[in-house]
Design an enzyme around this catalytic site. Structure first.
Site, PDB file in Angstrom:
ATOM      1  N   GLU A 221       0.856  -1.133   0.016  1.00 20.44           N
ATOM      2  CA  GLU A 221       0.156  -0.071  -0.210  1.00 20.44           C
ATOM      3  C   GLU A 221       0.826   1.305  -0.002  1.00 20.44           C
ATOM      4  OE1 GLU A 221      -2.917   0.196   2.977  1.00 20.44           O
ATOM      5  OE2 GLU A 221      -3.982  -1.768   2.375  1.00 20.44           O
ATOM      6  N   GLU A 410      -5.529  -8.610   0.648  1.00 17.65           N
ATOM      7  CA  GLU A 410      -6.122  -8.302   1.775  1.00 17.65           C
ATOM      8  C   GLU A 410      -7.587  -7.843   1.513  1.00 17.65           C
ATOM      9  OE1 GLU A 410      -4.427  -4.947   4.294  1.00 17.65           O
ATOM     10  OE2 GLU A 410      -2.549  -5.688   4.011  1.00 17.65           O
TER      11      GLU A 410
HETATM   12  C1  BGP Z   1      -4.556  -1.764   5.406  1.00 20.76           C
HETATM   13  C2  BGP Z   1      -3.219  -2.490   5.975  1.00 20.76           C
HETATM   14  C3  BGP Z   1      -3.170  -3.189   7.022  1.00 20.76           C
HETATM   15  C4  BGP Z   1      -4.389  -3.321   8.225  1.00 20.76           C
HETATM   16  C5  BGP Z   1      -5.808  -2.747   7.350  1.00 20.76           C
HETATM   17  C6  BGP Z   1      -6.638  -2.140   8.269  1.00 20.76           C
HETATM   18  O1  BGP Z   1      -4.574  -0.723   4.921  1.00 20.76           O
HETATM   19  O2  BGP Z   1      -2.377  -2.915   4.989  1.00 20.76           O
HETATM   20  O3  BGP Z   1      -2.022  -3.307   7.655  1.00 20.76           O
HETATM   21  O4  BGP Z   1      -3.880  -2.373   9.063  1.00 20.76           O
HETATM   22  O5  BGP Z   1      -5.627  -1.955   6.213  1.00 20.76           O
HETATM   23  O6  BGP Z   1      -6.772  -0.835   8.374  1.00 20.76           O
HETATM   24  P1  BGP Z   1      -6.694   0.123   9.761  1.00 20.76           P
HETATM   25  O7  BGP Z   1      -5.823  -0.790  10.708  1.00 20.76           O
HETATM   26  O8  BGP Z   1      -5.636   1.262   9.043  1.00 20.76           O
HETATM   27  O9  BGP Z   1      -8.013   0.600   9.907  1.00 20.76           O
END
Ligand code: BGP
Length: 504
Positions: A221, A410
């Site tokens: 990302e 993801e």
């Molecule tokens: C994605 C990331 C993950 C995870 C997920 C949840 O963007 O790659 O590492 O954290 O999002 O998002 P957040 O924890 O920012 O709400």
């Protein structure tokens, strides 16, 4: 008296009640008819008694489709001071007062560093065929460059050997945001040297691990660590640069990716596959008609001009450079060649979608649809529910960037999980979310969109960056005081998806 109970509202309520009663009555009548049709003495047929194999046969995924889950080093490992690990920007940031929810840090996280065997046991129970993890750069090079930490690889060696014994295929991310602090002190991603340092580290890791890891993702990302880290400052290193500064950071980030691809190809065993995990603005046609679909394709290129698009096309779009004008990044033809290095696959992190409509009056031919305030979202307020994005993101990217191999690296959601007194977490909203997204993924795969696997975020509740331990994304509940793991109801759901290799 309820001040809001106006005559119009009362009339509306009465009408709705009337509608509801008649529908209920209709249902009762239907039930009676069904009962009457059943043979005397025979149990009535119910949906639950139907053979799942038969009802779902046409909704299977292709044989060999990979089912996995994903985690990231700083979010799960803990053990931040162990075995020579150097500090990362997330250690510094999370220890800075006011930066994370309740001052949470990843010092212990899921203690996965010590509990990886138990966690791989959870993966085996689920029936996972693959697992996506990331390497903490500062465990290998505590200062980011220079001296290697001989103990740095030991943990990943142990973890990978256990994983392979369990017949789970590893997918390795080299950078999931935990930049060595020593490099940030020298400018971090504002400096071209960081891109070079990243490539050197990537080459070393690929050389060491490619006997066991066949799939490497350079970065996770770009948009998140560039924009959240250097523009809004809500993530490490917490900077708020101007537009020119951010554009240059974005350029060095994609350059880091490109140089890392070259380094991996130079040092890894033959047959190693290289890609990256992207979180594009998932342009989704607001209505499925040719003009809105074409608009979404245009949006996918332009909205991702500085990340996915420059990587796959090897050049910035004219519209992007024009929009930035004097703030456009400095770049050389050699850099653009590295950035555009051919890839073996694309990883897509898809949580939500951005609706697009055709707009002839706009120079780019589309407009992003502003979300109405009533748009439904999950427990994280950014996580708007848009299942169609899991159909359109792979379909459009495969089409515009001519891709042959895509993974959903993801997908998942946060829920306000509660551990009930009977020791369960009944996360029905997460199941609803997953079921809807997977249905759209199945639609894409059935049409021949080349998605080869799916990684659910996440195996475990973990340190969710600025949200600390507040937002739970796991299908396994983690009690952060005791480190006890409890599979949630969504874990049973996912297990059944994997068992059937099909929709549930
Ligand atoms: C994605 C990331 C993950 C995870 C997920 C949840 O963007 O790659 O590492 O954290 O999002 O998002 P957040 O924890 O920012 O709400």
């Amino acid at each position: 008296m309820d001040a809001g109970l106006t005559p119009e509202r009362t009339e509306g309520m009465t009408k709705r009640m009337a509608g509801r009663i008649s529908r209920r009555k209709f249902g009762q009548l239907l039930g009676a008819a069904a009962g009457a049709a059943a043979l005397p003495g025979m149990p009535k047929a119910t949906i639950a008694q139907a053979e799942p194999e038969i009802t779902n046969a046409p909704r299977r995924f292709p044989e060999g489709f990979l089912w996995g889950s994903a985690t990231a080093s700083y979010q799960v490992e803990g053990a931040v001071h162990e075995d020579g690990r150097g500090p990362s920007i997330w250690d510094t940031f999370s220890h800075t007062p006011g930066k994370t929810h309740d001052g949470d840090t990843g010092d212990v996280a899921d203690d996965h560093y010590h509990r990886y065997k138990e966690d791989i046991g959870l993966m085996s129970d689920l029936g996972l065929t693959t697992y996506r993890f990331s390497i903490a750069w500062s465990r290998i090079f505590p200062q980011g460059v220079g001296a290697r930490n001989p103990k740095g690889f030991d943990f990943y060696d142990r973890m990978l050997d256990t994983l392979l014994e369990a017949k789970i295929t590893p997918y390795c991310t080299l950078y999931h945001w935990d930049l060595p602090q020593a490099l940030e002190d020298k400018g971090g991603w504002q400096s071209r040297d960081t891109a070079k340092a990243f490539a050197d580290y990537a080459g070393v890791v690929a050389e060491h691990l490619s006997d066991r890891v066949k799939y490497f993702m350079t970065v996770n990302e770009l948009r998140s660590y560039v924009n959240a880290g250097y523009e809004s400052g809500i993530h490490a290193p917490g900077l708020k640069l101007d537009r020119k500064g951010v554009a240059q950071v974005a350029h060095y980030a994609v350059l880091g990716h490109g140089l890392a691809v070259e380094a991996i190809r130079a040092h890894a065993k033959p047959g190693t596959k290289v890609g990256f995990a992207d979180n594009p603005q998932a342009a989704t046609p607001v209505i499925e008609t040719p003009e809105h679909i074409a608009a979404a394709e245009r949006a996918m290129r332009e909205e991702n001009a500085m990340y996915g698009n420059v990587i796959f096309e090897g050049r910035y779009t004219d519209a992007y450079l024009k929009k930035l004008g004097p703030d456009a990044p400095h770049f050389t033809p050699e850099e653009m060649k590295a950035i555009g290095s051919p890839l073996d696959f694309l990883g897509l992190n898809v949580y939500t979608g951005d609706f697009v409509r055709a707009d002839e009056s706009s120079p780019v031919g589309y407009a992003m649809v502003k979300r109405p305030a009533s748009s439904p979202h999950m427990y994280s307020d950014w996580l708007y529910v848009a299942p169609e994005s899991l159909y359109w993101a792979p379909k459009i990217t495969a089409n515009i960037w001519k891709l042959k191999e895509i993974y959903i690296t993801e997908n998942g959601c946060s829920s306000a999980d509660v551990l009930t007194p009977d020791g369960h977490v009944y996360d029905s909203d997460r199941i609803m979310y997953l079921r809807n997204y997977m249905t759209q993924l199945h639609r894409a795969v059935s049409e021949g969109v080349p998605v080869k696997g799916y990684f659910l975020w996440s195996l475990l509740d973990n340190f969710e960056w600025a949200d600390g331990y507040l937002k739970r994304f796991g299908i396994t509940y983690v009690d952060f005081k005791t480190q006890k793991r409890t599979p949630k109801l969504s874990s049973s759901y996912y297990k059944e998806v994997i068992r059937r290799n099909g929709l549930v």
